[in-house]
Design an enzyme around this catalytic site. Structure first.
Site, PDB file in Angstrom:
ATOM      1  N   SER A   1      -9.143  28.784 -28.881  1.00 37.71           N
ATOM      2  CA  SER A   1     -10.065  29.276 -29.739  1.00 37.71           C
ATOM      3  C   SER A   1     -11.618  29.321 -29.247  1.00 37.71           C
ATOM      4  O   SER A   1     -12.052  28.354 -28.519  1.00 37.71           O
ATOM      5  CB  SER A   1     -10.373  28.403 -30.990  1.00 37.71           C
ATOM      6  OG  SER A   1     -11.485  28.583 -31.776  1.00 37.71           O
TER       7      SER A   1
ATOM      8  N   ASP B   1      -3.423  25.528 -36.419  1.00 43.25           N
ATOM      9  CA  ASP B   1      -4.940  25.509 -35.888  1.00 43.25           C
ATOM     10  C   ASP B   1      -5.567  24.390 -36.191  1.00 43.25           C
ATOM     11  O   ASP B   1      -5.718  23.966 -37.594  1.00 43.25           O
ATOM     12  CB  ASP B   1      -5.455  26.808 -36.542  1.00 43.25           C
ATOM     13  CG  ASP B   1      -6.768  27.203 -36.298  1.00 43.25           C
ATOM     14  OD1 ASP B   1      -7.345  26.472 -35.249  1.00 43.25           O
ATOM     15  OD2 ASP B   1      -7.483  28.096 -36.767  1.00 43.25           O
TER      16      ASP B   1
ATOM     17  N   MET C   1     -12.463  33.230 -41.839  1.00 43.55           N
ATOM     18  CA  MET C   1     -12.725  32.298 -43.131  1.00 43.55           C
ATOM     19  C   MET C   1     -13.996  32.799 -43.615  1.00 43.55           C
ATOM     20  O   MET C   1     -14.964  32.343 -43.642  1.00 43.55           O
ATOM     21  CB  MET C   1     -13.105  30.760 -42.197  1.00 43.55           C
ATOM     22  CG  MET C   1     -11.926  30.371 -41.527  1.00 43.55           C
ATOM     23  SD  MET C   1     -12.361  29.010 -40.263  1.00 43.55           S
ATOM     24  CE  MET C   1     -12.188  30.012 -38.870  1.00 43.55           C
TER      25      MET C   1
ATOM     26  N   HIS D   1      -8.240  33.342 -30.046  1.00 40.30           N
ATOM     27  CA  HIS D   1      -8.399  33.071 -31.162  1.00 40.30           C
ATOM     28  C   HIS D   1      -9.968  33.236 -31.524  1.00 40.30           C
ATOM     29  O   HIS D   1     -10.761  32.577 -30.675  1.00 40.30           O
ATOM     30  CB  HIS D   1      -7.758  32.022 -31.421  1.00 40.30           C
ATOM     31  CG  HIS D   1      -7.820  31.403 -33.012  1.00 40.30           C
ATOM     32  ND1 HIS D   1      -6.896  31.856 -33.783  1.00 40.30           N
ATOM     33  CD2 HIS D   1      -8.550  30.770 -33.628  1.00 40.30           C
ATOM     34  CE1 HIS D   1      -7.070  31.534 -35.130  1.00 40.30           C
ATOM     35  NE2 HIS D   1      -7.937  30.687 -34.975  1.00 40.30           N
TER      36      HIS D   1
ATOM     37  N   MET E   1     -16.686  33.084 -39.558  1.00 42.91           N
ATOM     38  CA  MET E   1     -17.033  31.965 -40.843  1.00 42.91           C
ATOM     39  C   MET E   1     -18.246  32.611 -41.600  1.00 42.91           C
ATOM     40  O   MET E   1     -19.090  32.990 -40.830  1.00 42.91           O
ATOM     41  CB  MET E   1     -17.352  30.417 -40.388  1.00 42.91           C
ATOM     42  CG  MET E   1     -16.135  29.999 -39.616  1.00 42.91           C
ATOM     43  SD  MET E   1     -16.665  28.387 -38.788  1.00 42.91           S
ATOM     44  CE  MET E   1     -15.400  27.759 -37.694  1.00 42.91           C
TER      45      MET E   1
ATOM     46  N   HIS F   1      -9.343  35.078 -36.934  1.00 48.12           N
ATOM     47  CA  HIS F   1      -9.338  34.309 -38.161  1.00 48.12           C
ATOM     48  C   HIS F   1     -10.528  34.452 -39.017  1.00 48.12           C
ATOM     49  O   HIS F   1     -11.589  33.817 -38.438  1.00 48.12           O
ATOM     50  CB  HIS F   1      -9.079  32.868 -37.673  1.00 48.12           C
ATOM     51  CG  HIS F   1      -8.636  31.749 -38.470  1.00 48.12           C
ATOM     52  ND1 HIS F   1      -8.913  30.502 -38.297  1.00 48.12           N
ATOM     53  CD2 HIS F   1      -8.718  31.694 -39.940  1.00 48.12           C
ATOM     54  CE1 HIS F   1      -8.729  29.721 -39.630  1.00 48.12           C
ATOM     55  NE2 HIS F   1      -8.582  30.600 -40.423  1.00 48.12           N
TER      56      HIS F   1
ATOM     57  N   MET G   1      -3.436  25.774 -41.169  1.00 49.96           N
ATOM     58  CA  MET G   1      -4.422  24.779 -40.664  1.00 49.96           C
ATOM     59  C   MET G   1      -4.054  23.201 -40.782  1.00 49.96           C
ATOM     60  O   MET G   1      -3.446  22.936 -41.676  1.00 49.96           O
ATOM     61  CB  MET G   1      -5.465  24.974 -41.894  1.00 49.96           C
ATOM     62  CG  MET G   1      -6.133  26.580 -41.894  1.00 49.96           C
ATOM     63  SD  MET G   1      -6.841  27.010 -40.252  1.00 49.96           S
ATOM     64  CE  MET G   1      -8.086  25.706 -39.764  1.00 49.96           C
TER      65      MET G   1
ATOM     66  N   ASP H   1     -12.747  32.766 -34.320  1.00 46.45           N
ATOM     67  CA  ASP H   1     -13.084  32.386 -35.662  1.00 46.45           C
ATOM     68  C   ASP H   1     -14.267  32.847 -36.337  1.00 46.45           C
ATOM     69  O   ASP H   1     -15.313  32.530 -35.882  1.00 46.45           O
ATOM     70  CB  ASP H   1     -13.132  30.791 -35.622  1.00 46.45           C
ATOM     71  CG  ASP H   1     -11.871  29.986 -35.276  1.00 46.45           C
ATOM     72  OD1 ASP H   1     -10.902  30.207 -36.068  1.00 46.45           O
ATOM     73  OD2 ASP H   1     -11.728  29.453 -34.041  1.00 46.45           O
TER      74      ASP H   1
END
Ligand code: DX5
Ligand code: ZN
Length: 217
Positions: A8, A175, A68, A33, A37, A66, A137, A35
């Site tokens: 990540s 994750d 979020m 990966h 957000m 991913h 998660m 992330d």
């Protein structure tokens, strides 16, 4: 079974992403990966599309994105534009999950559905055969470097049972809090893909750590 490894980028050096991506390219990592957000779905903001657009051409590994964020369906085209391989949306953020999954696949990406720690896998009973991957998660989403929630292992086993029972070919990704200790436990519980942020980027030799994580399990 040898797991796929998806480091990540959240724990990378944001002032020197070029070097960290070069390390990922040289390493035995299978995916990268990413992330994203929004400060609404999770209590933190990471990086957004302009950053990903700049780094995507530097990375030779498939991108595992991913999201979020609330209403992730709004961003399917943006994620597709920078060539993502997998787009993961949260179960908790999608009112019309079936539609969103189809839209992701229609855009030419693999569709992943992510479950927060409190969301039971049984809720995927009627959609599992349409989903390419379920991302479990194993921490509450929003931050890197948190402690692994052990109940996730039982959840992975239950998910594996559901996948086998439905004759689906869905992958299981985990994750949060993955390191040398938790990785083998996750693989034993049926996990196919390990995300690791803090453990990779805080390792003395991240490239060797990735290779080791692959073989540990
Ligand atoms: C957390 C993110 C993770 C995070 C994992 O919300 O989804 O991908 O980077 O980090 P570690 O491996 O440090 O727990
Ligand atoms: Zn993640």
């Amino acid at each position: 079974m040898t797991p796929l490894i998806a480091p990540s980028l959240l724990s990378a050096d944001f002032a020197d992403l070029r070097s960290d991506i070069a390390m990922i390219n040289r390493s035995e990592a299978d995916w990268l990966h990413l992330d994203i957000m929004d400060g609404v779905f999770v209590p933190n903001i990471s990086f957004g599309f302009p950053v990903i657009k700049s780094i995507a051409p530097l990375c030779s590994k498939p991108l595992d994105v991913h999201l979020m964020v609330v209403q992730p369906e709004k961003f399917i085209t943006r994620v597709q534009e920078f060539g993502a391989y997998m787009m993961n949306v949260h179960y908790e953020a999608c009112t019309h999950l079936h539609r969103t999954v189809q839209q992701i696949k229609d855009a030419g990406m693999k569709a992943g559905v992510t479950l927060n720690p409190h969301t039971p896998v049984s809720l995927l009973e009627d959609i599992i055969t349409d989903v390419d991957m379920v991302l479990l998660m194993s921490v509450n989403p929003g931050f890197g470097g948190q402690k692994f929630i052990p109940q996730t292992l039982e959840k992975a086993s239950r998910l594996k049972e559901l996948i086998l029972r439905k004759n689906a070919s869905t992958l299981i990704e985990i994750d949060g809090g993955i390191n040398e200790t938790t990785a083998p436990m996750a693989v034993k519980a049926g996990v196919d893909v390990l995300v690791a942020g803090h453990s990779v980027f805080s390792a003395e030799n991240p490239e060797a750590f990735i290779a080791n994580l692959k073989r540990l399990s």
